[in-house]
Design a protein around this motif. Structure first.
Motif, short mmCIF file in Angstrom:
data_model
loop_
_atom_site.label_atom_id
_atom_site.label_comp_id
_atom_site.label_asym_id
_atom_site.label_seq_id
_atom_site.Cartn_x
_atom_site.Cartn_y
_atom_site.Cartn_z
N LEU A 171 0.84 -1.21 0.00
CA LEU A 171 0.00 0.00 0.00
C LEU A 171 0.87 1.25 0.00
CD1 LEU A 171 -2.68 -1.20 2.56
CD2 LEU A 171 -3.06 -0.78 0.12
N SER A 172 2.00 1.18 0.68
CA SER A 172 2.93 2.31 0.68
C SER A 172 3.48 2.55 -0.71
CB SER A 172 4.08 2.04 1.67
OG SER A 172 5.04 3.08 1.62
N GLY A 173 3.76 1.48 -1.44
CA GLY A 173 4.25 1.60 -2.80
C GLY A 173 3.25 2.26 -3.73
N GLU A 174 1.97 2.17 -3.40
CA GLU A 174 0.93 2.81 -4.20
C GLU A 174 0.59 4.21 -3.70
OE1 GLU A 174 -2.51 0.32 -4.52
OE2 GLU A 174 -1.35 -1.45 -5.08
N GLY A 175 1.29 4.64 -2.63
CA GLY A 175 1.04 5.97 -2.10
C GLY A 175 -0.20 6.08 -1.23
N LEU A 176 -0.78 4.95 -0.84
CA LEU A 176 -2.03 4.98 -0.07
C LEU A 176 -1.78 5.04 1.43
CD1 LEU A 176 -4.18 2.43 -2.10
CD2 LEU A 176 -4.39 4.92 -2.07
N VAL A 177 -0.61 4.60 1.88
CA VAL A 177 -0.26 4.73 3.29
C VAL A 177 1.12 5.36 3.39
CG1 VAL A 177 -1.63 2.67 3.87
CG2 VAL A 177 0.85 2.47 3.61
N THR A 178 1.39 5.95 4.54
CA THR A 178 2.65 6.66 4.77
C THR A 178 3.26 6.19 6.08
OG1 THR A 178 1.83 8.62 3.62
CG2 THR A 178 3.72 8.92 5.08
N THR A 179 4.55 5.88 6.06
CA THR A 179 5.26 5.53 7.29
C THR A 179 5.94 6.79 7.82
OG1 THR A 179 5.65 3.27 6.52
CG2 THR A 179 7.02 4.08 8.33
#
Length: 238
Positions: free
Chosen positions: A64-72
């Motif tokens: 999901l991070s790779g799709e920009g939908l979540v952020t760490t």
């Protein structure tokens, strides 16, 4: 030895299935705004929710991070990504271009036997509008335009357009709420006009209708944002 390899294969397959299920559920909840921008995604709570270890949850969050939908965040906590309203002008430019390119391409390659999927998606969209089912509208609208892109025959365009439509789901969800989920019939009618132009292979008309369709949606979303955001943003159409 074969027994051990079989067990390892089963473990990898089970873990992959778990990752996919977590990814699919969270992605849907983010895109349909069940999970709001800024909501925390804690691995421990998610692993408890899905009844699995933290490993597949972590892998799903990485996707999901790779799709920009979540952020760490710097503290290593993970949240649902904020909507970047400042980037909307360039997003709208790309979206409008893909509406035009794919609809024009579909009209160039139209065949009677290839229209079935497009018409099926249009029927689903019309039914969702009638039922005032916003999430179904968003999904059916995406599938309608992806079907047109697939007919156009350029897999790169299809992949890029699919991504743009997915990125815009959260904006559409906010926008539909301004109608109390009563989407105007004109959206259904505009789809029908685009289908007719594609079927007749009227390339110029298909391009014109797609451009008009996109620009109208963009303008109405801009008007919504300017009216409802605390800090109105000037979002030029092009």
């Amino acid at each position: 030895m074969a027994h051990i390899e079989s067990e390892e294969s089963d473990f990898r397959r089970a873990r992959g299935t778990g990752t996919q299920s977590v990814y699919t559920v969270l992605r849907k909840e983010i895109l349909d705004m069940t999970l709001l921008p800024g909501d925390a995604l804690e691995e421990v709570r998610l692993s408890e929710r899905f009844g699995m270890s933290r490993t597949p949850v972590r892998e799903a969050l990485l996707r999901l991070s790779g799709e920009g939908l979540v952020t760490t965040l710097p503290n290593r906590n993970t949240i649902v990504s904020q909507i970047d309203f400042a980037a909307l002008p360039t997003y709208f430019d790309a979206l409008t271009l893909m509406y035009r390119v794919t609809t024009r391409g579909a009209a160039q390659r139209a065949r009677a036997e290839a229209m079935g999927n497009i018409r099926k998606r249009q029927e689903e969209f019309a039914a969702a509008v009638k039922a005032r089912d916003a999430l179904a509208m968003i999904e059916a609208n995406r599938e309608f335009h992806v079907a047109i892109a697939e007919l156009a025959g350029n897999s790169y365009y299809t992949a890029f357009f699919s991504r743009l439509l997915d990125e815009g789901r959260r904006i559409l969800r906010l926008y539909y709420r301004t109608f109390d989920d009563r989407l105007p019939r004109q959206y259904v009618d505009e789809h029908e006009e685009m289908i007719a132009a594609i079927e007749k292979r009227e390339v110029g008309l298909a391009d014109k209708l797609a451009s008009k369709h996109a620009e109208q949606i963009v303008k109405q979303i801009q008007d919504y944002l300017a009216r409802d955001l605390h800090d109105p943003i000037d979002l030029p159409a092009g």
